[in-house]
Design a protein around this motif. Sequence first.
Motif, PDB file in Angstrom:
ATOM      1  N   ASP A  50       0.823  -1.212   0.000  1.00  0.00           N
ATOM      2  CA  ASP A  50       0.000   0.000   0.000  1.00  0.00           C
ATOM      3  C   ASP A  50       0.859   1.265   0.000  1.00  0.00           C
ATOM      4  OD1 ASP A  50      -2.524  -1.473   0.351  1.00  0.00           O
ATOM      5  OD2 ASP A  50      -1.703  -1.942   2.336  1.00  0.00           O
ATOM      6  N   ILE A  51       1.966   1.218   0.752  1.00  0.00           N
ATOM      7  CA  ILE A  51       2.844   2.377   0.922  1.00  0.00           C
ATOM      8  C   ILE A  51       4.253   1.993   0.474  1.00  0.00           C
ATOM      9  CG2 ILE A  51       3.851   4.007   2.573  1.00  0.00           C
ATOM     10  CD1 ILE A  51       1.373   3.423   4.390  1.00  0.00           C
ATOM     11  N   ILE A  52       4.831   2.821  -0.381  1.00  0.00           N
ATOM     12  CA  ILE A  52       6.176   2.591  -0.920  1.00  0.00           C
ATOM     13  C   ILE A  52       7.074   3.719  -0.425  1.00  0.00           C
ATOM     14  CG2 ILE A  52       7.570   2.481  -3.025  1.00  0.00           C
ATOM     15  CD1 ILE A  52       4.759   1.741  -4.426  1.00  0.00           C
ATOM     16  N   VAL A  53       8.206   3.362   0.166  1.00  0.00           N
ATOM     17  CA  VAL A  53       9.179   4.362   0.603  1.00  0.00           C
ATOM     18  C   VAL A  53      10.530   3.996   0.011  1.00  0.00           C
ATOM     19  CG1 VAL A  53      10.319   5.491   2.548  1.00  0.00           C
ATOM     20  CG2 VAL A  53       7.935   4.728   2.776  1.00  0.00           C
ATOM     21  N   ILE A  54      11.149   4.959  -0.669  1.00  0.00           N
ATOM     22  CA  ILE A  54      12.485   4.771  -1.224  1.00  0.00           C
ATOM     23  C   ILE A  54      13.441   5.695  -0.470  1.00  0.00           C
ATOM     24  CG2 ILE A  54      13.912   4.773  -3.314  1.00  0.00           C
ATOM     25  CD1 ILE A  54      11.514   2.945  -3.663  1.00  0.00           C
ATOM     26  N   CYS A  55      14.582   5.166  -0.045  1.00  0.00           N
ATOM     27  CA  CYS A  55      15.609   5.934   0.668  1.00  0.00           C
ATOM     28  C   CYS A  55      16.919   5.793  -0.110  1.00  0.00           C
ATOM     29  CB  CYS A  55      15.773   5.421   2.096  1.00  0.00           C
ATOM     30  SG  CYS A  55      14.253   5.468   3.077  1.00  0.00           S
ATOM     31  N   VAL A  87       9.613   9.565  -0.531  1.00  0.00           N
ATOM     32  CA  VAL A  87      11.052   9.398  -0.762  1.00  0.00           C
ATOM     33  C   VAL A  87      11.788  10.234   0.279  1.00  0.00           C
ATOM     34  CG1 VAL A  87      12.940   9.580  -2.424  1.00  0.00           C
ATOM     35  CG2 VAL A  87      10.624   9.109  -3.244  1.00  0.00           C
ATOM     36  N   ALA A  88      12.747   9.605   0.940  1.00  0.00           N
ATOM     37  CA  ALA A  88      13.564  10.289   1.945  1.00  0.00           C
ATOM     38  C   ALA A  88      14.989   9.782   1.790  1.00  0.00           C
ATOM     39  CB  ALA A  88      13.053   9.991   3.352  1.00  0.00           C
ATOM     40  N   GLY A  89      15.948  10.695   1.795  1.00  0.00           N
ATOM     41  CA  GLY A  89      17.322  10.253   1.633  1.00  0.00           C
ATOM     42  C   GLY A  89      18.321  11.149   2.319  1.00  0.00           C
ATOM     43  N   SER A  90      19.461  10.560   2.599  1.00  0.00           N
ATOM     44  CA  SER A  90      20.572  11.280   3.189  1.00  0.00           C
ATOM     45  C   SER A  90      21.573  11.617   2.094  1.00  0.00           C
ATOM     46  CB  SER A  90      21.248  10.403   4.254  1.00  0.00           C
ATOM     47  OG  SER A  90      22.482  10.953   4.635  1.00  0.00           O
ATOM     48  N   ALA A 102      19.092  12.241  -6.115  1.00  0.00           N
ATOM     49  CA  ALA A 102      18.403  10.953  -6.261  1.00  0.00           C
ATOM     50  C   ALA A 102      17.012  10.992  -5.628  1.00  0.00           C
ATOM     51  CB  ALA A 102      19.231   9.819  -5.657  1.00  0.00           C
ATOM     52  N   VAL A 103      16.849  11.758  -4.550  1.00  0.00           N
ATOM     53  CA  VAL A 103      15.524  11.900  -3.932  1.00  0.00           C
ATOM     54  C   VAL A 103      14.551  12.489  -4.956  1.00  0.00           C
ATOM     55  CG1 VAL A 103      14.208  13.150  -2.164  1.00  0.00           C
ATOM     56  CG2 VAL A 103      16.376  12.049  -1.565  1.00  0.00           C
ATOM     57  N   ASP A 104      14.992  13.533  -5.653  1.00  0.00           N
ATOM     58  CA  ASP A 104      14.139  14.160  -6.667  1.00  0.00           C
ATOM     59  C   ASP A 104      13.865  13.219  -7.836  1.00  0.00           C
ATOM     60  OD1 ASP A 104      14.239  16.504  -5.112  1.00  0.00           O
ATOM     61  OD2 ASP A 104      16.015  17.218  -6.182  1.00  0.00           O
ATOM     62  N   GLU A 105      14.881  12.494  -8.273  1.00  0.00           N
ATOM     63  CA  GLU A 105      14.716  11.586  -9.422  1.00  0.00           C
ATOM     64  C   GLU A 105      13.754  10.439  -9.100  1.00  0.00           C
ATOM     65  OE1 GLU A 105      15.822  12.080 -12.575  1.00  0.00           O
ATOM     66  OE2 GLU A 105      16.398  14.033 -11.758  1.00  0.00           O
ATOM     67  N   PHE A 106      13.874   9.861  -7.910  1.00  0.00           N
ATOM     68  CA  PHE A 106      12.958   8.785  -7.534  1.00  0.00           C
ATOM     69  C   PHE A 106      11.534   9.325  -7.343  1.00  0.00           C
ATOM     70  CE2 PHE A 106      16.616   6.053  -6.815  1.00  0.00           C
ATOM     71  CZ  PHE A 106      16.114   4.797  -7.151  1.00  0.00           C
ATOM     72  N   ASN A 114       2.024   6.656 -11.745  1.00  0.00           N
ATOM     73  CA  ASN A 114       0.666   6.966 -11.283  1.00  0.00           C
ATOM     74  C   ASN A 114       0.448   6.741  -9.795  1.00  0.00           C
ATOM     75  OD1 ASN A 114      -0.308   7.750 -13.879  1.00  0.00           O
ATOM     76  ND2 ASN A 114      -0.368   5.572 -14.409  1.00  0.00           N
ATOM     77  N   ALA A 115       1.530   6.509  -9.046  1.00  0.00           N
ATOM     78  CA  ALA A 115       1.421   6.434  -7.591  1.00  0.00           C
ATOM     79  C   ALA A 115       1.182   7.850  -7.059  1.00  0.00           C
ATOM     80  CB  ALA A 115       2.696   5.840  -6.992  1.00  0.00           C
ATOM     81  N   THR A 116       0.637   7.941  -5.857  1.00  0.00           N
ATOM     82  CA  THR A 116       0.315   9.224  -5.233  1.00  0.00           C
ATOM     83  C   THR A 116       1.350   9.548  -4.163  1.00  0.00           C
ATOM     84  OG1 THR A 116      -2.036   8.850  -5.594  1.00  0.00           O
ATOM     85  CG2 THR A 116      -1.433  10.475  -3.905  1.00  0.00           C
ATOM     86  N   GLN A 117       1.920  10.734  -4.248  1.00  0.00           N
ATOM     87  CA  GLN A 117       2.889  11.152  -3.238  1.00  0.00           C
ATOM     88  C   GLN A 117       2.135  11.487  -1.959  1.00  0.00           C
ATOM     89  OE1 GLN A 117       5.598  14.236  -4.461  1.00  0.00           O
ATOM     90  NE2 GLN A 117       6.849  14.010  -2.623  1.00  0.00           N
ATOM     91  N   GLY A 118       2.424  10.740  -0.891  1.00  0.00           N
ATOM     92  CA  GLY A 118       1.693  10.896   0.361  1.00  0.00           C
ATOM     93  C   GLY A 118       2.343  11.832   1.357  1.00  0.00           C
ATOM     94  N   ALA A 119       3.603  12.175   1.121  1.00  0.00           N
ATOM     95  CA  ALA A 119       4.328  13.084   2.011  1.00  0.00           C
ATOM     96  C   ALA A 119       5.406  13.774   1.201  1.00  0.00           C
ATOM     97  CB  ALA A 119       4.949  12.323   3.178  1.00  0.00           C
ATOM     98  N   LYS A 120       5.692  14.997   1.572  1.00  0.00           N
ATOM     99  CA  LYS A 120       6.761  15.742   0.916  1.00  0.00           C
ATOM    100  C   LYS A 120       8.082  15.005   1.113  1.00  0.00           C
ATOM    101  CE  LYS A 120       8.964  20.238   0.851  1.00  0.00           C
ATOM    102  NZ  LYS A 120       9.254  21.451   1.593  1.00  0.00           N
ATOM    103  N   SER A 121       8.904  14.977   0.064  1.00  0.00           N
ATOM    104  CA  SER A 121      10.200  14.305   0.149  1.00  0.00           C
ATOM    105  C   SER A 121      11.062  14.938   1.238  1.00  0.00           C
ATOM    106  CB  SER A 121      10.934  14.383  -1.188  1.00  0.00           C
ATOM    107  OG  SER A 121      10.204  13.702  -2.185  1.00  0.00           O
ATOM    108  N   VAL A 122      11.851  14.096   1.898  1.00  0.00           N
ATOM    109  CA  VAL A 122      12.722  14.548   2.987  1.00  0.00           C
ATOM    110  C   VAL A 122      14.173  14.378   2.557  1.00  0.00           C
ATOM    111  CG1 VAL A 122      13.416  14.165   5.390  1.00  0.00           C
ATOM    112  CG2 VAL A 122      11.009  13.903   4.730  1.00  0.00           C
ATOM    113  N   LYS A 123      14.951  15.453   2.716  1.00  0.00           N
ATOM    114  CA  LYS A 123      16.381  15.416   2.414  1.00  0.00           C
ATOM    115  C   LYS A 123      17.150  15.700   3.695  1.00  0.00           C
ATOM    116  CE  LYS A 123      15.935  16.934  -2.372  1.00  0.00           C
ATOM    117  NZ  LYS A 123      16.385  17.917  -3.370  1.00  0.00           N
ATOM    118  N   ILE A 124      18.042  14.787   4.022  1.00  0.00           N
ATOM    119  CA  ILE A 124      18.802  14.865   5.261  1.00  0.00           C
ATOM    120  C   ILE A 124      20.283  15.015   4.936  1.00  0.00           C
ATOM    121  CG2 ILE A 124      19.509  13.518   7.290  1.00  0.00           C
ATOM    122  CD1 ILE A 124      16.651  12.280   7.152  1.00  0.00           C
ATOM    123  N   ASN A 125      20.942  15.923   5.626  1.00  0.00           N
ATOM    124  CA  ASN A 125      22.383  16.099   5.474  1.00  0.00           C
ATOM    125  C   ASN A 125      23.102  15.114   6.395  1.00  0.00           C
ATOM    126  OD1 ASN A 125      24.814  17.349   4.545  1.00  0.00           O
ATOM    127  ND2 ASN A 125      24.923  18.430   6.488  1.00  0.00           N
TER     128      ASN A 125
END
Length: 149
Positions: A50-55, A87-90, A102-106, A114-125
Amino acid sequence: MPKAHVIYATITGNNEDVADIVTEGLEDLGVDVEETEISQTDADELKDTDIIVICPYTYDEGALPEEGIDFFEDFDSLNLEGKIFGVAGSGDVFYQEYYNVAVDEFTKALKATNATQGAKSVKINLEPDENDIKDLDEFSRQLVEASHK
């Protein structure tokens, strides 16, 4: 109970930490979560969640994780309509304009399925700190909320 799949790519371990934090956050919200490394994941598996998260991490001057190229390219043939993603990445701000590309590309690739973005992407330093953990917990909460709509 919603099902989530958290997929990460890491060199330094920071993105595995991000994935672990998101996984724990989703589990705390009652989600059944599978967490896998990107090279060990078939993109077709995402149809069964149901929920897909890419890091992902961003390598060098904006390159996607080499071990995740096939996974990324498989999105071209996927229709993930009805799925929620985030999508969330360091990354390292040292790389300036290439920081967490890569966060933006994914994010773009998942939108194209056609998936729905459920949360704003997170970028971590670099390594997630206390504020990042709070942001990732909020990210997880928003994904779960979006999956109930």
